[in-house]
Design a protein around this motif. Structure first.
Motif, short mmCIF file in Angstrom:
data_model
loop_
_atom_site.label_atom_id
_atom_site.label_comp_id
_atom_site.label_asym_id
_atom_site.label_seq_id
_atom_site.Cartn_x
_atom_site.Cartn_y
_atom_site.Cartn_z
N LEU A 195 0.87 -1.17 0.00
CA LEU A 195 0.00 0.00 0.00
C LEU A 195 0.91 1.22 0.00
N VAL A 196 0.72 2.08 -0.98
CA VAL A 196 1.58 3.25 -1.11
C VAL A 196 0.72 4.50 -1.10
N GLU A 197 0.96 5.37 -0.08
CA GLU A 197 0.22 6.62 0.04
C GLU A 197 0.97 7.75 -0.65
N SER A 198 0.23 8.77 -1.03
CA SER A 198 0.82 10.00 -1.56
C SER A 198 -0.14 11.14 -1.31
N GLY A 199 0.39 12.37 -1.43
CA GLY A 199 -0.47 13.54 -1.34
C GLY A 199 -0.33 14.36 -0.09
N GLY A 200 0.45 13.89 0.88
CA GLY A 200 0.63 14.67 2.10
C GLY A 200 1.49 15.89 1.86
N GLY A 201 1.55 16.75 2.89
CA GLY A 201 2.37 17.95 2.76
C GLY A 201 2.00 18.99 3.77
N LEU A 202 2.48 20.20 3.52
CA LEU A 202 2.22 21.35 4.39
C LEU A 202 1.12 22.20 3.79
N VAL A 203 0.13 22.55 4.61
CA VAL A 203 -0.99 23.35 4.13
C VAL A 203 -1.39 24.32 5.23
N GLN A 204 -1.90 25.48 4.84
CA GLN A 204 -2.35 26.45 5.82
C GLN A 204 -3.72 26.07 6.37
N PRO A 205 -4.03 26.52 7.56
CA PRO A 205 -5.38 26.27 8.10
C PRO A 205 -6.45 26.76 7.13
N GLY A 206 -7.48 25.94 6.98
CA GLY A 206 -8.54 26.25 6.02
C GLY A 206 -8.29 25.70 4.63
N GLY A 207 -7.10 25.19 4.40
CA GLY A 207 -6.75 24.66 3.10
C GLY A 207 -7.22 23.23 2.89
N SER A 208 -6.83 22.68 1.74
CA SER A 208 -7.27 21.34 1.35
C SER A 208 -6.08 20.51 0.88
N LEU A 209 -6.22 19.20 1.06
CA LEU A 209 -5.29 18.23 0.53
C LEU A 209 -6.06 16.99 0.11
N ARG A 210 -5.52 16.27 -0.85
CA ARG A 210 -6.12 15.01 -1.26
C ARG A 210 -5.07 13.92 -1.15
#
Length: 121
Positions: free
Chosen positions: A4-19
């Motif tokens: 199982l390989v995840e991707s898409g994490g990172g640094l985001v500001q409050p109120g932002g979005s990630l997938r």
């Protein structure tokens, strides 16, 4: 072997979005339930959301209305759309999948290696 390989994490500001995305690969007969868990520094790993192969979903209360879990059964993938992110969502996010490797074997649960999500200004 199954991975199982995840991707898409990172640094985001409050109120932002990630997938986040997670792909299951290897010798797989059928993927049953899939889900996302997270572990914040100094805390235990907790359930975020799960989805059955029929599409039924379940969320922990703190993410309801902000996160959406989905899956692509043809690709053996699961996704987590995270909106309105808060600093308390900061954690390492892990993909989990229960799958059968052959017609004759039972369900075994596998974990990904984790992808970090940091919500900070």
């Amino acid at each position: 072997q199954v991975q199982l390989v995840e991707s898409g994490g990172g640094l985001v500001q409050p109120g932002g979005s990630l997938r986040l995305s997670c792909a299951a690969s290897g010798r797989i007969f059928r993927v049953n339930a899939m889900g996302w868990y997270r572990q914040a520094p100094g805390k235990e790993r907790e359930l975020v959301a799960t989805i059955t192969n029929g599409g039924s979903t379940n969320y922990t209360d703190s993410v309801k209305g902000r996160f959406t879990i989905s899956r692509d059964n043809a690709k053996n993938m699961v996704y987590l759309q995270m909106n309105s992110l808060k600093p308390e969502d900061t954690a390492v996010y892990y993909c989990n999948a229960g799958l059968r490797r052959t017609l004759y074997t039972g369900t075994v649960y596998y974990w990904g290696q984790g992808t970090p999500v940091t919500v900070s200004s």
